[in-house]
Scaffold this motif. Structure first.
Motif, mmCIF file in Angstrom:
data_model
loop_
_atom_site.group_PDB
_atom_site.id
_atom_site.type_symbol
_atom_site.label_atom_id
_atom_site.label_comp_id
_atom_site.label_asym_id
_atom_site.label_seq_id
_atom_site.Cartn_x
_atom_site.Cartn_y
_atom_site.Cartn_z
ATOM 1 N N THR A 73 0.826 -1.210 0.000
ATOM 2 C CA THR A 73 0.000 0.000 0.000
ATOM 3 C C THR A 73 0.861 1.262 0.000
ATOM 4 O O THR A 73 0.338 2.360 0.081
ATOM 5 C CB THR A 73 -0.926 0.028 1.224
ATOM 6 N N SER A 74 2.172 1.103 -0.077
ATOM 7 C CA SER A 74 3.129 2.221 -0.071
ATOM 8 C C SER A 74 3.035 3.057 1.198
ATOM 9 O O SER A 74 3.228 4.270 1.165
ATOM 10 C CB SER A 74 2.947 3.109 -1.302
ATOM 11 N N CYS A 75 2.762 2.417 2.320
ATOM 12 C CA CYS A 75 2.654 3.147 3.585
ATOM 13 C C CYS A 75 4.009 3.687 4.040
ATOM 14 O O CYS A 75 4.083 4.683 4.739
ATOM 15 C CB CYS A 75 2.024 2.274 4.665
ATOM 16 N N GLY A 76 5.093 2.990 3.652
ATOM 17 C CA GLY A 76 6.432 3.450 3.995
ATOM 18 C C GLY A 76 6.932 3.025 5.353
ATOM 19 O O GLY A 76 8.027 3.407 5.757
ATOM 20 N N ASP A 77 6.169 2.228 6.080
ATOM 21 C CA ASP A 77 6.580 1.802 7.421
ATOM 22 C C ASP A 77 7.866 0.978 7.404
ATOM 23 O O ASP A 77 8.645 1.006 8.352
ATOM 24 C CB ASP A 77 5.483 0.985 8.098
ATOM 25 N N CYS A 78 8.100 0.261 6.330
ATOM 26 C CA CYS A 78 9.243 -0.653 6.256
ATOM 27 C C CYS A 78 10.582 0.050 6.024
ATOM 28 O O CYS A 78 11.611 -0.382 6.537
ATOM 29 C CB CYS A 78 9.027 -1.677 5.152
ATOM 30 N N GLU A 79 10.578 1.110 5.265
ATOM 31 C CA GLU A 79 11.829 1.751 4.861
ATOM 32 C C GLU A 79 12.710 2.212 6.027
ATOM 33 O O GLU A 79 13.896 1.879 6.069
ATOM 34 C CB GLU A 79 11.545 2.918 3.913
ATOM 35 N N PRO A 80 12.178 2.937 7.004
ATOM 36 C CA PRO A 80 13.066 3.438 8.071
ATOM 37 C C PRO A 80 13.581 2.379 9.045
ATOM 38 O O PRO A 80 14.558 2.626 9.748
ATOM 39 C CB PRO A 80 12.215 4.478 8.799
ATOM 40 N N VAL A 81 12.957 1.206 9.098
ATOM 41 C CA VAL A 81 13.395 0.190 10.052
ATOM 42 C C VAL A 81 14.424 -0.775 9.471
ATOM 43 O O VAL A 81 14.967 -1.611 10.191
ATOM 44 C CB VAL A 81 12.201 -0.615 10.633
ATOM 45 N N CYS A 82 14.738 -0.672 8.199
ATOM 46 C CA CYS A 82 15.684 -1.585 7.561
ATOM 47 C C CYS A 82 17.120 -1.216 7.941
ATOM 48 O O CYS A 82 17.599 -0.133 7.603
ATOM 49 C CB CYS A 82 15.522 -1.527 6.042
ATOM 50 N N PRO A 83 17.830 -2.112 8.647
ATOM 51 C CA PRO A 83 19.184 -1.791 9.092
ATOM 52 C C PRO A 83 20.214 -1.743 7.960
ATOM 53 O O PRO A 83 21.273 -1.144 8.119
ATOM 54 C CB PRO A 83 19.521 -2.914 10.080
ATOM 55 N N THR A 84 19.885 -2.332 6.816
ATOM 56 C CA THR A 84 20.828 -2.332 5.687
ATOM 57 C C THR A 84 20.425 -1.347 4.602
ATOM 58 O O THR A 84 21.061 -1.300 3.545
ATOM 59 C CB THR A 84 20.948 -3.737 5.076
ATOM 60 N N LYS A 91 11.979 3.223 -2.543
ATOM 61 C CA LYS A 91 10.724 3.479 -3.237
ATOM 62 C C LYS A 91 11.016 3.579 -4.729
ATOM 63 O O LYS A 91 11.900 4.325 -5.153
ATOM 64 C CB LYS A 91 10.091 4.767 -2.726
ATOM 65 N N LYS A 92 10.270 2.812 -5.529
ATOM 66 C CA LYS A 92 10.423 2.817 -6.985
ATOM 67 C C LYS A 92 9.050 2.956 -7.622
ATOM 68 O O LYS A 92 8.184 2.119 -7.381
ATOM 69 C CB LYS A 92 11.067 1.513 -7.479
ATOM 70 N N LYS A 93 8.877 3.995 -8.389
ATOM 71 C CA LYS A 93 7.616 4.221 -9.112
ATOM 72 C C LYS A 93 6.408 4.147 -8.185
ATOM 73 O O LYS A 93 5.393 3.530 -8.512
ATOM 74 C CB LYS A 93 7.478 3.243 -10.269
ATOM 75 N N GLY A 94 6.527 4.736 -7.013
ATOM 76 C CA GLY A 94 5.419 4.794 -6.071
ATOM 77 C C GLY A 94 5.249 3.591 -5.172
ATOM 78 O O GLY A 94 4.443 3.611 -4.257
ATOM 79 N N LEU A 95 6.014 2.512 -5.426
ATOM 80 C CA LEU A 95 5.943 1.323 -4.586
ATOM 81 C C LEU A 95 7.308 1.032 -3.983
ATOM 82 O O LEU A 95 8.334 1.448 -4.518
ATOM 83 C CB LEU A 95 5.488 0.103 -5.403
ATOM 84 N N TYR A 96 7.308 0.306 -2.908
ATOM 85 C CA TYR A 96 8.565 -0.046 -2.255
ATOM 86 C C TYR A 96 9.088 -1.375 -2.780
ATOM 87 O O TYR A 96 8.324 -2.255 -3.161
ATOM 88 C CB TYR A 96 8.376 -0.100 -0.736
ATOM 89 N N ALA A 97 10.415 -1.488 -2.808
ATOM 90 C CA ALA A 97 11.074 -2.713 -3.258
ATOM 91 C C ALA A 97 12.267 -2.976 -2.355
ATOM 92 O O ALA A 97 12.828 -2.051 -1.747
ATOM 93 C CB ALA A 97 11.533 -2.575 -4.706
#
Length: 66
Positions: A11-22, A27-33
Motif C-alpha cells: 500500500t506504499s505506507c512506507g513503514d518498512c523503509e526506516p526500520v531496515c538496518p541495511t 521506493k520505486k515508481k510509487g511502490l517499495y522494493a
C-alpha cells in the motif's frame, strides 16, 4: 536469503523503509522494493526481519525463493 515485497499487496505506507538496518528498501515508481543483493533478513541485527514486523499487510513481504 533475502526478502521481497509483493507489489500487488503493498500500500506504499512506507513503514518498512526506516526500520531496515541495511537500507535495502527503496521506493520505486510509487511502490517499495527490497534490494535482494543487500537484504540480510536482519540477520546479525535483529531476531526477526523488521520490515515484516512493521508491515500492516499480512504476506506482503515474503522470502525470496532461491
Amino acid at each position: 536469503m533475502a526478502l521481497y515485497i509483493v507489489k500487488e499487496e503493498c500500500t506504499s505506507c512506507g513503514d518498512c523503509e526506516p526500520v531496515c538496518p541495511t537500507q535495502s528498501i527503496v521506493k520505486k515508481k510509487g511502490l517499495y522494493a527490497i534490494n535482494a543483493d543487500t537484504c540480510t533478513e536482519c540477520e546479525g541485527d535483529f531476531d526477526d526481519p523488521q520490515c515484516v514486523d512493521v508491515c500492516p499487510i499480512d504476506n506482503c513481504i515474503l522470502p525470496l525463493e532461491a
